[in-house]
Design a protein around this motif. Structure first.
Motif, PDB file in Angstrom:
ATOM      1  N   ASP A  18       5.767  -1.029  14.920  1.00  8.36           N
ATOM      2  CA  ASP A  18       5.438  -1.367  16.084  1.00  8.36           C
ATOM      3  C   ASP A  18       3.933  -2.051  16.471  1.00  8.36           C
ATOM      4  OD1 ASP A  18       7.908  -1.082  17.518  1.00  8.36           O
ATOM      5  OD2 ASP A  18       7.348   1.062  17.821  1.00  8.36           O
ATOM      6  N   ARG A  19       3.061  -1.378  15.612  1.00  9.97           N
ATOM      7  CA  ARG A  19       1.962  -1.640  15.629  1.00  9.97           C
ATOM      8  C   ARG A  19       1.284  -3.141  15.227  1.00  9.97           C
ATOM      9  NH1 ARG A  19      -3.254   1.776  12.748  1.00  9.97           N
ATOM     10  NH2 ARG A  19      -4.888   0.433  13.305  1.00  9.97           N
ATOM     11  N   TYR A  20       2.069  -3.366  14.094  1.00  6.41           N
ATOM     12  CA  TYR A  20       1.866  -4.783  13.484  1.00  6.41           C
ATOM     13  C   TYR A  20       2.686  -5.967  14.384  1.00  6.41           C
ATOM     14  CZ  TYR A  20      -0.872  -3.494   9.253  1.00  6.41           C
ATOM     15  OH  TYR A  20      -1.613  -3.026   8.551  1.00  6.41           O
ATOM     16  N   TRP A  21       3.801  -5.597  14.636  1.00  5.89           N
ATOM     17  CA  TRP A  21       4.317  -6.718  15.534  1.00  5.89           C
ATOM     18  C   TRP A  21       3.613  -6.788  16.834  1.00  5.89           C
ATOM     19  CZ3 TRP A  21       7.983 -10.049  14.939  1.00  5.89           C
ATOM     20  CH2 TRP A  21       8.550 -10.428  16.004  1.00  5.89           C
ATOM     21  N   GLN A  22       3.115  -5.971  17.513  1.00 11.42           N
ATOM     22  CA  GLN A  22       2.390  -6.021  18.855  1.00 11.42           C
ATOM     23  C   GLN A  22       1.010  -6.822  18.477  1.00 11.42           C
ATOM     24  OE1 GLN A  22       3.237  -5.808  21.697  1.00 11.42           O
ATOM     25  NE2 GLN A  22       5.266  -4.991  20.796  1.00 11.42           N
ATOM     26  N   ALA A  23       0.431  -6.663  17.313  1.00 10.85           N
ATOM     27  CA  ALA A  23      -0.904  -7.120  16.727  1.00 10.85           C
ATOM     28  C   ALA A  23      -0.618  -8.908  16.533  1.00 10.85           C
ATOM     29  CB  ALA A  23      -1.454  -6.747  15.526  1.00 10.85           C
ATOM     30  N   LEU A  24       0.673  -9.248  16.202  1.00  7.93           N
ATOM     31  CA  LEU A  24       0.927 -10.672  16.097  1.00  7.93           C
ATOM     32  C   LEU A  24       1.090 -11.254  17.195  1.00  7.93           C
ATOM     33  CD1 LEU A  24       3.435 -10.276  13.052  1.00  7.93           C
ATOM     34  CD2 LEU A  24       1.145 -11.005  12.719  1.00  7.93           C
ATOM     35  N   ASP A  25       0.508 -12.462  17.349  1.00 11.27           N
ATOM     36  CA  ASP A  25       0.303 -13.439  18.633  1.00 11.27           C
ATOM     37  C   ASP A  25       1.668 -13.680  19.342  1.00 11.27           C
ATOM     38  OD1 ASP A  25      -1.053 -15.410  20.396  1.00 11.27           O
ATOM     39  OD2 ASP A  25       0.733 -16.478  19.845  1.00 11.27           O
ATOM     40  N   ALA A  26       2.192 -13.301  20.254  1.00  9.72           N
ATOM     41  CA  ALA A  26       3.485 -13.206  21.049  1.00  9.72           C
ATOM     42  C   ALA A  26       4.077 -14.369  20.967  1.00  9.72           C
ATOM     43  CB  ALA A  26       3.468 -12.667  22.265  1.00  9.72           C
TER      44      ALA A  26
ATOM     45  N   GLY B  33       0.806  -1.267  -0.210  1.00 11.60           N
ATOM     46  CA  GLY B  33       0.134  -0.027   0.155  1.00 11.60           C
ATOM     47  C   GLY B  33       0.885   1.190   0.010  1.00 11.60           C
ATOM     48  N   ARG B  34       0.296   2.440   0.716  1.00 16.02           N
ATOM     49  CA  ARG B  34       0.710   3.751   0.374  1.00 16.02           C
ATOM     50  C   ARG B  34       1.019   4.244   1.831  1.00 16.02           C
ATOM     51  NH1 ARG B  34      -2.616   7.442  -3.715  1.00 16.02           N
ATOM     52  NH2 ARG B  34      -0.729   8.611  -3.330  1.00 16.02           N
ATOM     53  N   SER B  35       2.234   4.926   2.023  1.00 18.96           N
ATOM     54  CA  SER B  35       2.361   5.938   3.197  1.00 18.96           C
ATOM     55  C   SER B  35       1.227   6.917   3.449  1.00 18.96           C
ATOM     56  CB  SER B  35       3.703   6.430   3.531  1.00 18.96           C
ATOM     57  OG  SER B  35       3.881   7.386   2.531  1.00 18.96           O
ATOM     58  N   ALA B  36       0.929   7.252   4.868  1.00 19.93           N
ATOM     59  CA  ALA B  36      -0.098   8.086   4.888  1.00 19.93           C
ATOM     60  C   ALA B  36       0.071   9.549   4.337  1.00 19.93           C
ATOM     61  CB  ALA B  36      -0.295   8.412   6.599  1.00 19.93           C
ATOM     62  N   ASP B  37       1.411   9.879   4.207  1.00 17.69           N
ATOM     63  CA  ASP B  37       1.819  10.855   3.510  1.00 17.69           C
ATOM     64  C   ASP B  37       1.824  10.951   2.055  1.00 17.69           C
ATOM     65  OD1 ASP B  37       4.180   9.950   3.096  1.00 17.69           O
ATOM     66  OD2 ASP B  37       5.142  11.166   4.247  1.00 17.69           O
TER      67      ASP B  37
ATOM     68  N   GLY C  10      -3.746  -0.213   2.748  1.00 17.79           N
ATOM     69  CA  GLY C  10      -2.929  -1.091   1.969  1.00 17.79           C
ATOM     70  C   GLY C  10      -3.736  -2.419   1.739  1.00 17.79           C
ATOM     71  N   LEU C  11      -3.510  -3.449   0.934  1.00 22.64           N
ATOM     72  CA  LEU C  11      -4.201  -4.693   0.727  1.00 22.64           C
ATOM     73  C   LEU C  11      -3.444  -5.639   0.871  1.00 22.64           C
ATOM     74  CD1 LEU C  11      -5.839  -3.466  -2.417  1.00 22.64           C
ATOM     75  CD2 LEU C  11      -6.895  -4.115  -0.700  1.00 22.64           C
TER      76      LEU C  11
ATOM     77  N   LEU D  23      -6.344  -3.001   5.041  1.00 21.71           N
ATOM     78  CA  LEU D  23      -5.686  -2.791   6.277  1.00 21.71           C
ATOM     79  C   LEU D  23      -5.081  -1.386   6.531  1.00 21.71           C
ATOM     80  CD1 LEU D  23      -3.820  -6.261   6.395  1.00 21.71           C
ATOM     81  CD2 LEU D  23      -5.436  -5.581   8.006  1.00 21.71           C
ATOM     82  N   PRO D  24      -4.852  -0.862   7.691  1.00 21.66           N
ATOM     83  CA  PRO D  24      -4.290   0.397   7.881  1.00 21.66           C
ATOM     84  C   PRO D  24      -2.724   0.518   7.694  1.00 21.66           C
ATOM     85  CG  PRO D  24      -4.657  -0.551  10.162  1.00 21.66           C
ATOM     86  CD  PRO D  24      -5.362  -1.576   8.866  1.00 21.66           C
ATOM     87  N   LEU D  25      -2.338   1.612   7.114  1.00 14.58           N
ATOM     88  CA  LEU D  25      -0.845   1.879   6.913  1.00 14.58           C
ATOM     89  C   LEU D  25      -0.506   3.154   7.161  1.00 14.58           C
ATOM     90  CD1 LEU D  25       0.167   0.013   3.679  1.00 14.58           C
ATOM     91  CD2 LEU D  25       0.744  -0.682   5.936  1.00 14.58           C
ATOM     92  N   ASP D  26      -1.136   3.796   8.310  1.00 19.55           N
ATOM     93  CA  ASP D  26      -0.908   5.149   8.495  1.00 19.55           C
ATOM     94  C   ASP D  26      -0.061   5.164   9.741  1.00 19.55           C
ATOM     95  OD1 ASP D  26      -3.162   3.865   9.944  1.00 19.55           O
ATOM     96  OD2 ASP D  26      -3.447   5.691  11.243  1.00 19.55           O
ATOM     97  N   GLY D  27       0.854   6.232   9.928  1.00 16.32           N
ATOM     98  CA  GLY D  27       1.727   6.255  10.954  1.00 16.32           C
ATOM     99  C   GLY D  27       3.222   6.302  10.302  1.00 16.32           C
TER     100      GLY D  27
END
Length: 245
Positions: A207-215, A28-32, A173-174, A196-200
């Protein structure tokens, strides 16, 4: 449901509250709007699958064993996950990344290259092969995503499905994952690519995706930033394990 709500709902249900989506990719694309983004992650339930990390060599991303002495079967776990050609950016969950790179360099198409491949031979899961390409050679940017799955009635046969969606708006993103969730056997991904979100910024996205994945099951995560008009990508990593000395 608007796009933001759909992307957040998919993130929460398919990643954050899902113990095992398996391997996954997002394009996908960055937020900016200043860059294109490729995300790729790997997960594992077995010791062999978990004994991995990501290495970035320039714009190439590959998997490597964390402890080479523990590798039992490298055939489906060691591969190049991200490769580039001028204006073309590839990501996949297996050695079909190299198949695509070789075929595209010879003037063949994305679909023709993947038509030569089958789902992974890991019965009874028959893990899907998922692949994506960003094409910045054309007048307008183009995306392609593909999944190769076992035929549910005869797993000796494979279903090849390619999606060619319009480029997403900034901040989205897709994505495809190999599995719907945990199970025995593991249920393959179904349906169309997920918004799926790709903002930030890049670090917060990692960090966001890493924390979302099962530890317990996450292994490694990578984010490639590609200039909006093309050029070499830059890769950032998260690894659960360090290479053994």
């Amino acid at each position: 449901m608007d796009l933001r709500a759909e992307a957040d709902a998919n993130f929460n249900s398919r990643l954050l509250r899902n113990p095992y989506p398996g391997r996954g990719l997002v394009l996908g694309r960055s937020a900016d709007g200043a860059a294109w983004l490729q995300l790729y992650w790997i997960m594992g339930r077995s010791a062999n699958s978990r004994n991995r990390l990501f290495l970035a060599e320039g714009s190439t991303l590959r998997t490597a064993p964390a402890d080479p002495s523990l590798v039992k079967d490298p055939s489906l776990i060691i591969y190049e996950a991200m490769l580039e050609l001028p204006g073309l950016y590839l990501v996949s969950n297996g050695d079909q990344t190299r198949t695509l790179h070789r075929a595209l360099a010879q003037g063949e198409t994305f679909e023709a290259a993947l038509a030569t491949r089958e789902r992974e031979p890991d019965a009874p899961n028959y893990t899907p092969r998922i692949s994506a390409m960003l094409d910045l050679l054309s007048d307008e940017p183009a995306l392609a995503l593909n999944i190769i799955k076992a035929n549910p009635d005869d797993p000796a046969l494979s279903h090849h499905t390619t999606f060619r969606p319009a480029p997403p708006p900034p901040g989205f993103g897709l994505g495809l994952t190999t599995y719907e969730g945990d199970g025995d056997p593991l249920p393959s991904f179904r349906g169309e690519p997920l918004w799926l979100p790709l903002d930030g910024d890049e670090e917060s996205l990692l960090d966001r995706y890493w924390q979302a994945l099962d530890a317990d099951n996450r292994v490694a995560l990578a984010l490639k930033r590609i200039p909006a008009d093309g050029g070499p990508g830059r890769v950032r990593l998260r690894n659960r394990f360090k290479a053994s000395s």
